[in-house]
Design a protein around this motif. Structure first.
Motif, mmCIF file in Angstrom:
data_model
loop_
_atom_site.group_PDB
_atom_site.id
_atom_site.type_symbol
_atom_site.label_atom_id
_atom_site.label_comp_id
_atom_site.label_asym_id
_atom_site.label_seq_id
_atom_site.Cartn_x
_atom_site.Cartn_y
_atom_site.Cartn_z
ATOM 1 N N LYS A 195 0.872 -1.170 0.141
ATOM 2 C CA LYS A 195 0.025 0.017 0.018
ATOM 3 C C LYS A 195 0.981 1.058 -0.054
ATOM 4 O O LYS A 195 1.774 1.565 0.993
ATOM 5 N N LEU A 250 0.922 5.735 -0.128
ATOM 6 C CA LEU A 250 0.256 6.949 0.065
ATOM 7 C C LEU A 250 0.877 7.688 -0.769
ATOM 8 O O LEU A 250 2.028 8.239 -0.472
ATOM 9 N N GLU A 270 -2.396 -0.605 -4.937
ATOM 10 C CA GLU A 270 -2.957 -0.114 -3.984
ATOM 11 C C GLU A 270 -2.462 1.165 -3.514
ATOM 12 O O GLU A 270 -1.769 1.124 -2.676
ATOM 13 N N GLU A 323 -3.386 4.958 -2.146
ATOM 14 C CA GLU A 323 -4.301 6.167 -1.793
ATOM 15 C C GLU A 323 -3.687 7.521 -2.069
ATOM 16 O O GLU A 323 -2.679 7.648 -2.100
ATOM 17 N N LYS A 343 -5.868 10.538 6.125
ATOM 18 C CA LYS A 343 -6.010 9.212 5.704
ATOM 19 C C LYS A 343 -5.042 8.022 6.176
ATOM 20 O O LYS A 343 -5.293 7.046 6.104
ATOM 21 N N PHE A 387 -5.476 3.849 6.232
ATOM 22 C CA PHE A 387 -5.024 3.257 5.256
ATOM 23 C C PHE A 387 -3.815 2.210 5.616
ATOM 24 O O PHE A 387 -3.611 1.637 5.081
#
Length: 124
Positions: free
Chosen positions: A2, A4, A27, A29, A40, A44
């Motif tokens: 993930k 960001l 993935e 954000e 966030k 997240f």
């Protein structure tokens, strides 16, 4: 994994997302500034953060300093036009793990991500 992505420029986020997708990272954000990112990041739980320096509301350096108060381990890469050595040093002291100067090539971004992940895995 993930990721960001924090940048006030939608175009720059799209460029980075495209590069990340080529590298197999899906993935992702997005946040438009440091304040948005702080709101966030908890939910997240990113494995990697790519953050711009110059943004309205809360800049990238302020975000990194705030984030590092509660999270010392998640790797963060500053992706910015700020190329002066003093700025690079300031960012590293604040807690970024690596630095990419815009404009960058997909290869360079990929290389910095791989270096950062290798270093932080070794440190973990």
């Amino acid at each position: 994994m993930k990721i960001l992505l924090i940048d006030d420029s939608k175009t720059m986020r799209n460029i980075q997302k495209s590069v990340l997708a080529q590298l197999g990272y899906t993935e992702i954000e997005e946040a438009c500034d440091g304040q948005d990112a702080l709101s966030k990041v908890g939910a997240f739980q990113p494995d990697l953060i790519l953050v711009d320096w110059n943004m309205p509301t809360m800049d990238g350096l302020s975000f990194v300093k705030a984030f590092r108060q509660t999270n010392k381990t998640t790797p963060a890469i500053m992706v910015t036009t700020e190329s002066e050595k003093s700025r690079v040093i300031e960012a590293i002291k604040a807690g970024v793990n690596n630095y990419v100067i815009k404009p960058f090539t997909p290869d360079l971004l990929s290389q910095r991500i791989n270096e950062t992940l290798a270093k932080t895995k070794l440190a973990a």
